[in-house]
Design a protein around this motif. Structure first.
Motif: not given
Ligand code: MG
Ligand code: ADP
Lengths: 244, 371
Positions: A43-45, A165-168
């Motif tokens: 996901k982050s990638t 937003l990454d895992e807000p």
């Molecule tokens: Mg991640």
């Protein structure tokens, strides 16, 4: 509906490890869009690829009508001003106060007078629900939830069209997390930007997302909204939505 | 393009036309709070947005600033004819509009400031003493139960702090030995005392230069890295995690590092001695034609082995100073990553400061004792 992001046939590899195998999806204007999946699903990638922090091996990504493949420096620079990213831990500059953190993008990218910039920063600070007493605090003096809010205020400084937003809500207590989700929806309704959220948080998925994709086994195994997901007969999906 | 036009309807009623673009771009390089509008008092003003084309956060806040100023000047302001989305935006920003709060009082240098500085200084030395105390306590515990000594960590630090520094220490000491001999050679030939080059260079290298060069390099390499490593662990709460698990950070982090440096220092100084002598010999040979035999004979005959022992003997003290200060500064880290940079600087500077102070004290003491 206009597409703000269009992803076509993305393949990502780290060395010989395949991370994404042929992903395609698109995100519409004004939507709050989720990227879900177990840890390590990429996901982050994927998020980092959308914001040009990471390369992809094949396929194409189009953001606000610009193709990221072979994008020129100049258009990349322009594009970066149209989106804002809130990193997982806020990524506030620790040597600057809250007010200075929010002023920074405005000072760098606009020629507005200082007084106006400070007023804008104070207004954005209040928009994310922080009182003006926090203006002169340093990031080390803030709680996790406050850091994220300041990060959000800084992200909103230049009126972005896209907000990533990454895992807000990870690391926030349930009530702060709920308040944060509400805030995102409220700001979207008011300001009309599109939001792309990487998340695990079931409450966020239920209450904030208009639509989401779920990554599994390097592929997109679901693309739709919460209603459809809950009523679908993909057992994996039901498990995923319950387990989280 | 004009953004503001003022129309007087009568003496107290006026209409302000808000026109064209109100954006970050169009407001760039303007005088904030438009000049013509600031000197209006006790008026009833209508802002007419009929010709307003675009409005973003900068524009909205600017309009609110103007409105705010007018309200302060006892004017009453109403906004009319806004497009629907502009109205929404403006009222949303208005709800959140805030001025910058007063700056918290600045700290000036004052009597109070000087007093605080002195007290902080005392507190600092108190902190340092309690740090050393805790370390000695951990050491005591280790003497009672030596199997708790973190041997692997110790070896790792010997490797990174000492073994990996041998190359650079050798090169620098060689050059220093060479330079000292080279500088003295000219004078010594003038007075026909060529062979004294051995006394001068070997004595200065053994007694002073090797230990100091080694200490400088180790302070630069290890005091800084100890501070940065421990400081980062402090900020990421790793040290708190250790404490809650009942693991003593002094046993795990401090003692292995300090011990590694203390024990390695004499060996490093010995390496530096050899390298320095090699440099000195090279100059003696090529500049003054002294053979290796003559050089070594002179050393045996004229130079007391005490010179070597003094240099080697004081090096563990320097090692202790460097290691302890490096770790102590690391433990001082609080809150932000910003503090680590500052503390790293402080740790290298204060380590070197105390090494040199200590060197001076030892020099005086040894002279008094006649060693
Ligand atoms: Mg991640
Ligand atoms: N720079 C990298 N080099 C090699 N592998 C990586 C790199 N970044 C991420 N990965 C791998 O890619 C996979 C997806 O990572 P990530 O996108 O961070 O997952 P998540 O969905 O938890 O955010 C993981 O298996 C991770 O090990």
């Amino acid at each position: 509906m206009t597409k703000v992001i269009n992803v076509e046939n993305i393949i990502t590899k780290f060395g010989n490890t395949l991370i994404h195998d042929d992903l395609s999806f698109s995100i519409h204007k004004g939507e709050i869009f989720g990227i879900l999946g177990g840890s390590g699903a990429g996901k982050s990638t994927l998020l980092r690829q959308l914001i040009m922090l990471q390369k992809f091996q094949s396929g194409n990504i189009e953001v606000l009508g610009e193709s990221l493949r072979g994008i020129s420096h100049k258009s990349a620079h322009k594009l970066r001003q149209k989106w804002a990213v809130l990193f997982q831990f806020g990524a506030l500059y620790s040597s600057l106060t809250v007010l200075e953190n929010i002023c920074l993008p405005l000072l760098e990218y606009t020629e507005l007078p200082k007084g106006l910039i400070e007023n804008m920063a104070m207004t954005k600070l209040s928009m994310v629900g922080l009182s003006s007493e926090s203006a002169y605090l340093y990031p080390s003096e803030l709680s996790g939830g406050m850091k994220k809010r300041v990060g959000l205020a800084r992200a909103l400084a230049l009126d972005p069209e896209l907000l990533f937003l990454d895992e807000p809500t990870s690391g926030l207590d349930p009530s702060s997390a709920e308040a944060f989700d509400k805030l995102i929806v409220e700001l979207r309704d008011m300001l009309g930007f599109s939001v792309i959220i990487v998340t695990h948080d079931l409450d966020t998925i239920k209450s904030a997302l208009d639509r989401f994709i779920v990554l599994q086994n390097k592929k997109i195994c679901f693309d739709g909204n919460y209603e459809t997901a809950i009523n679908s007969d993909l057992t994996f999906l039901k498990e995923f939505l319950k387990a989280n | 393009m004009q953004r503001i036009k003022i129309q007087y309807l009568n003496a107290v009623n006026l209409k302000v036309l808000i026109a064209n673009d109100w954006t970050k771009e169009s407001l760039a390089n303007t005088n904030s709070i438009e000049k013509d509008i600031v000197n209006l008092f006790d008026k009833t003003i209508v802002f007419d947005f009929t010709d307003c084309l675009t409005l973003d956060s900068a524009g909205a806040v600017e309009i609110l600033r103007i409105k705010n100023q007018l309200t302060k000047d006892r004017c009453s302001v109403t906004c009319v004819n806004l497009q629907e989305d502009h109205a929404k935006l403006l009222s949303f920003y208005e709800k959140n509009f805030h001025d910058k709060p007063e700056l918290p009082p600045k700290k000036y240098i004052s009597i109070e400031g000087i007093g605080k500085w002195i007290i902080d200084g005392f507190k600092g030395s108190g902190d340092f003493l309690s740090f050393v105390g805790e370390m000695l306590f951990a050491l005591l515990k280790l003497i009672i139960s030596p199997w708790n000594f973190r041997f692997t960590a110790f070896i790792k630090h010997v490797d990174t702090s000492a073994i990996q520094a041998i190359g650079i220490i050798t090169i620098l000491s060689f050059l220093i030995g060479l330079v000292v001999a080279y500088q003295s050679a000219g004078y010594l030939t003038k007075i026909g005392a060529d062979i004294f080059i051995v006394d001068i260079s070997v004595m200065s290298v053994f007694r002073e230069l090797s230990p100091i060069i080694t200490a400088i390099l180790i302070a630069a390499r290890s005091a800084s890295s100890f501070t940065a490593e421990i400081g980062t662990m402090k900020i990421t709460e790793e040290i708190d995690a250790m404490r809650t698990m009942g693991l003593d950070p002094f046993v795990f982090l401090v003692i292995p590092r300090v011990a590694a440096i203390i024990i390695s220092m004499p060996f490093l100084v010995f390496v530096a001695d050899i390298a320095g002598m090699a440099g000195a010999y090279l100059v003696s040979h090529f500049q003054l034609g002294i053979s290796l035999n003559d050089f070594i004979d002179r050393m045996y005959l004229e130079i007391s082995v005490n010179e070597l022992y003094v240099g080697l003997g004081k090096s563990p003290i320097y090692g202790a100073i460097i290691g302890i200060i490096g770790c102590y500064r690391g433990f001082q880290a609080t809150g932000s990553t910003h503090s680590i940079g500052k503390l790293t600087t402080k740790s290298v500077v204060s380590a070197l400061f105390w090494v040199i102070i200590c060197d001076a004290i030892i020099a005086v003491a040894l002279t008094k004792l006649g060693i």
